[in-house]
Design an enzyme around this catalytic site. Sequence first.
Site, mmCIF file in Angstrom:
data_model
loop_
_atom_site.group_PDB
_atom_site.id
_atom_site.type_symbol
_atom_site.label_atom_id
_atom_site.label_comp_id
_atom_site.label_asym_id
_atom_site.label_seq_id
_atom_site.Cartn_x
_atom_site.Cartn_y
_atom_site.Cartn_z
ATOM 1 N N MET A 72 -4.567 -12.815 -56.174
ATOM 2 C CA MET A 72 -5.379 -13.537 -57.507
ATOM 3 C C MET A 72 -5.911 -14.699 -56.916
ATOM 4 O O MET A 72 -5.336 -15.523 -56.740
ATOM 5 C CB MET A 72 -4.474 -13.554 -58.434
ATOM 6 C CG MET A 72 -3.970 -12.243 -58.835
ATOM 7 S SD MET A 72 -2.908 -12.262 -60.440
ATOM 8 C CE MET A 72 -2.614 -13.781 -60.887
ATOM 9 N N ILE A 127 4.176 -14.041 -57.636
ATOM 10 C CA ILE A 127 4.591 -14.753 -56.767
ATOM 11 C C ILE A 127 3.599 -16.050 -56.784
ATOM 12 O O ILE A 127 2.402 -15.895 -56.852
ATOM 13 C CB ILE A 127 4.310 -14.012 -55.532
ATOM 14 C CG1 ILE A 127 5.291 -12.812 -55.318
ATOM 15 C CG2 ILE A 127 4.675 -15.187 -54.218
ATOM 16 C CD1 ILE A 127 5.110 -11.930 -54.034
ATOM 17 N N GLY A 157 -3.818 -19.998 -58.123
ATOM 18 C CA GLY A 157 -3.727 -18.733 -57.446
ATOM 19 C C GLY A 157 -2.563 -18.448 -56.977
ATOM 20 O O GLY A 157 -1.426 -19.018 -56.853
ATOM 21 N N SER A 158 -2.551 -16.933 -56.733
ATOM 22 C CA SER A 158 -1.004 -16.483 -56.595
ATOM 23 C C SER A 158 -1.236 -14.989 -56.212
ATOM 24 O O SER A 158 -2.185 -14.382 -56.011
ATOM 25 C CB SER A 158 -0.358 -16.377 -57.998
ATOM 26 O OG SER A 158 -1.215 -16.075 -59.145
ATOM 27 N N ARG A 159 -0.240 -14.346 -56.182
ATOM 28 C CA ARG A 159 0.036 -13.079 -55.735
ATOM 29 C C ARG A 159 0.943 -12.068 -56.874
ATOM 30 O O ARG A 159 1.741 -12.679 -57.261
ATOM 31 C CB ARG A 159 0.391 -12.597 -54.472
ATOM 32 C CG ARG A 159 0.676 -11.621 -53.701
ATOM 33 C CD ARG A 159 1.180 -11.683 -52.408
ATOM 34 N NE ARG A 159 0.169 -12.180 -51.686
ATOM 35 C CZ ARG A 159 -0.706 -11.460 -50.897
ATOM 36 N NH1 ARG A 159 -0.909 -10.232 -51.100
ATOM 37 N NH2 ARG A 159 -1.459 -11.961 -50.307
#
Length: 188
Positions: A72, A127, A157-159
């Site tokens: 993301m 995450i 921002g991430s996952r």
Amino acid sequence: MIVKQGLKFIALEFLLLPLALLSPYLLIILLPIIALTILFFRDPDRGIEDGVVSPADGKIDYVNDRRLEIFMSIFDCHVNRSPVDGIVRKIVYSKGSKLPAFMRHTNSERNEIYIETDHGTFKVVQIAGFLARRIICFVKEGERVRKGEKIGMIVMGSRVVIEIPEGFKFVKRVGDRVKAGETIAVKA
């Protein structure tokens, strides 16, 4: 619509606006920051499709038989949704490093949400990335969730990772862009 967790950030930025009006340079800096904050904390209505749905917006950058990972960016909506109807059986939060989210790694800060269904247990992992400073979980252990229901968000921002039980197969591939609520897996 804006996620309530973002309202305080937006309000603070608007409180700084009168100061920024004193200098065109400050205004040039503050207006894009306000726009990005509103963009980041947006919470659009979503149609929820059939099958197992994506828990997040973003680009798929890893898939195997049981695991799919979504990166993301700061431009994606960061509200995470339940991929299935079920009961939250376990939530495991782990502190860790904050490496860039576009890198696949195992020691980053994370929140694992285990959702039990009649078809097995699904795991959603939030995450935190380099810019992310906080994982927010909206659900509690023992709570029943509906497919598409908001279960949390990651600030910046991430996952997001989803692991599916046997008997399901992913219908999306590496490189596909997905939206939360869109079908990503079906019964095999």
